[in-house]
Write an enzyme that holds these catalytic residues in place. Structure first.
Site, PDB file in Angstrom:
ATOM      1  N   GLY A   1      15.242  -8.395  -5.526  1.00 47.70           N
ATOM      2  CA  GLY A   1      16.503  -8.209  -4.815  1.00 47.70           C
ATOM      3  C   GLY A   1      16.489  -6.956  -3.969  1.00 47.70           C
ATOM      4  CG  ASP A   2      16.496  -2.988  -5.628  1.00 40.57           C
ATOM      5  OD1 ASP A   2      17.673  -3.161  -5.294  1.00 40.57           O
ATOM      6  OD2 ASP A   2      16.168  -2.431  -6.683  1.00 40.57           O
ATOM      7  CG  LEU A   3      10.875  -4.775  -3.896  1.00 38.71           C
ATOM      8  CD1 LEU A   3       9.607  -5.279  -4.573  1.00 38.71           C
ATOM      9  CD2 LEU A   3      10.681  -3.346  -3.409  1.00 38.71           C
TER      10      LEU A   3
END
Length: 414
Positions: free
Chosen positions: A184-186
Site C-alpha cells: 500500500g505504501d510502495l
C-alpha cells in the site's frame, strides 16, 4: 539553477531532475520513498522534520552503530538517501513563515499527513499556492483528499484491507493473508512520483502548479489485476488462489529437491519445448494435453499436467532445473533475499549498492530500478542526520544570516 545543487550529501547532482527543488515533509515510507526517488533522479530534496519529533522511522531496525555507540537506522537510510536535513517546527509562527519562504523557491512539496493537517497548521495547499503558483503539491494519504473516508487514519494494512488485495491473497482453505511487503505504501509512492513528474511537465508548459492527490486505497485497488472487471462483468468476487493463476495453467509454484521454482510454460510453444527439454518429446503431441485450452481444463490439469511437472522437478535442484531450461522456457528459482542480494543479475544491474557512512561504515542497500542512458540515477547518496543541513538550507533558500539562524535555534524553531 538552485544554489544547493553542488552541495548534495552524496555529491553534485547531474540527473534528469537537476535544478528541481523538493520540500519533503513526510514520515516513514510512502512519502520519504517518493522524495527519495526524485532525489535519485537528480532533484535537490530537503527533508523537513520537527526538531522535537523527527521521523520516527529513525528508530526502526536494523541500526548501524558507530565506534562510540551512536546508532543510525539503515531502514531510515534506504528511504532518505540523497537528501538535505532541515528541522522546522511548523506549530510556531516563525516555522510557518520559514516554510512559506522556502515554498516560494521550491518546485515540489511532498507531504503524507492525514488530509486537513497542513491546513490546520496554516500551510496547506491553498496557502502555499498563493505564495508560489508554480508549486506542485503532492499529498499522499490513506484514502485521498476527498470522499467519506478522507479523515480516517490509515496504515499500509488499511489500504490492503480496503483496496481488496487482502481478500484475494493467500490460500482458499485458509484466512486471507496480507501481501508480505508494504504494498500500500510502495504503490502509492510510485503513483505519487508519476503524478509529480506529470505535474512538473504541466508547469513547464503553462507555469501552473497543481495538487497531486494519491491515495493508498486507490493505489492498491489498481493492483488487483482483473478483479474489478470480473465483478462488474460476471458478478464474480475473486478470493484467495494461493499460488495458482485463475485460468492460465501451468503457471505457479512447484516443489523441487532443494526448494521451489516458478514454472510458466503454459503456451503451446513453451509446453512443446519443455516436453523436449525434460526428455518426453512424445507428450508434446499427446491428444489430451497438446493445446493450451486442454491444459487449462481443471480436471485435465490436476490429473495429467500437475503430476507430470512434479515428476520433472521433484528430484532436481533449483540450479539443475534452471540449467536444463536455460533461456528457452520461463522457469525461475524462488530465492530468499540473501540469494537475491548475491545474484549475478542483480549485481549486473547495480541493484545492490554500497554506501559508506563516515561514522558507521558501509551500508549495502537497494539501488535504483530506473535505468536512464543519458542521465543515470544516483542511488549512492547519504541520508541526513536530524537537521544536519539546517544552516546550509536556510542560508541558501531563505536568505537568512547566521545571527537569525542562531536566534531560531535558541527559540526551538529549527
Amino acid at each position: 539553477m538552485n544554489p544547493l545543487r553542488d552541495m548534495l550529501p552524496g555529491g553534485p547532482s547531474e540527473g534528469a531532475l537537476r535544478g528541481v527543488v523538493v520540500l519533503d515533509i513526510t514520515r516513514v515510507v510512502a512519502g520519504p520513498f517518493c522524495s527519495m526517488l526524485l532525489a535519485d533522479l537528480g532533484a535537490t530534496v530537503i527533508k523537513i522534520e520537527n526538531p522535537k519529533d523527527p521521523d520516527y522511522a529513525r528508530g526502526f531496525p536494523p541500526q548501524l552503530t558507530s565506534g562510540d555507540g551512536e546508532e543510525f537506522s539503515a531502514f531510515f537510510a534506504q528511504y532518505n538517501r540523497n537528501k538535505f536535513g532541515l528541522t522546522l517546527d511548523l506549530s510556531t509562527e516563525d516555522g510557518k513563515e520559514l516554510l512559506r519562504s522556502l515554498a516560494r523557491r521550491a518546485d515540489v512539496l511532498v507531504e503524507n499527513f492525514r488530509p486537513g493537517t497542513m491546513d490546520k497548521l496554516g500551510v496547506g495547499y491553498d496557502v502555499l499556492r498563493a505564495e508560489n503558483p508554480r508549486l506542485v503539491y503532492t499529498a499522499i494519504s490513506g484514502y485521498g483528499q476527498t470522499g467519506p473516508y478522507r479523515r480516517k487514519p490509515a496504515y499500509d494494512n488499511s489500504a490492503q484491507a480496503t483496496g481488496g488485495l487482502w481478500s484475494m491473497n493467500g490460500f482458499p482453505d485458509r484466512p486471507p493473508a496480507r501481501v508480505g511487503t508494504i504494498i500500500g505504501d510502495l504503490s502509492a509512492t510510485l503513483y505519487a512520483v508519476i503524478g509529480t513528474l506529470a505535474a512538473l511537465r504541466h508547469v513547464e508548459r503553462t507555469g501552473e502548479g497543481q495538487l497531486v492527490d494519491v491515495s493508498q486505497q486507490d493505489s492498491v485497488l489498481s493492483l488487483t489485476e482483473n478483479a474489478v472487471v470480473s465483478y462488474t462483468v460476471d458478478g464474480k468476487v475473486p478470493g484467495p488462489l494461493g499460488n495458482e493463476h485463475p485460468f492460465v495453467k501451468p503457471y505457479e509454484l512447484y516443489p523441487c529437491k532443494d526448494g521451489f521454482v516458478f514454472f510458466g510454460g503454459y503456451t503451446d510453444k513453451f509446453w512443446r519445448l519443455s516436453c523436449h527439454l525434460f526428455g518426453q518429446p512424445e507428450l508434446a503431441d499427446d491428444p489430451e494435453i497438446d493445446t493450451m485450452a486442454k491444459r487449462f481444463t481443471p480436471e485435465v490439469y490436476e490429473r495429467r499436467v500437475r503430476p507430470l511437472l512434479h515428476r520433472w522437478f521433484e528430484d532436481r535442484t533449483k540450479a539443475e532445473l534452471e540449467e536444463i531450461v536455460g533461456d528457452a522456457v520461463p522457469l525461475s528459482a524462488v530465492k530468499n533475499i540473501g540469494e537475491v542480494v548475491e545474484d549475478p543479475q542483480i549485481a549486473a544491474r547495480d541493484m545492490v549498492v554500497d554506501v559508506r557512512y563516515p561514522d558507521f561504515g558501509e551500508l549495502r542497500m537497494a539501488g535504483s530500478p530506473i535505468k536512464l542512458g543519458a542521465t543515470p540515477t544516483q542511488p549512492r547518496g547519504l541520508a541526513p542526520k536530524v537537521g544536519e543541513h539546517t544552516g546550509t538550507v536556510l542560508r541558501a533558500l531563505a536568505d537568512l544570516d547566521e545571527q537569525r539562524i542562531a536566534e531560531l535555534r535558541d527559540k526551538g524553531v529549527v
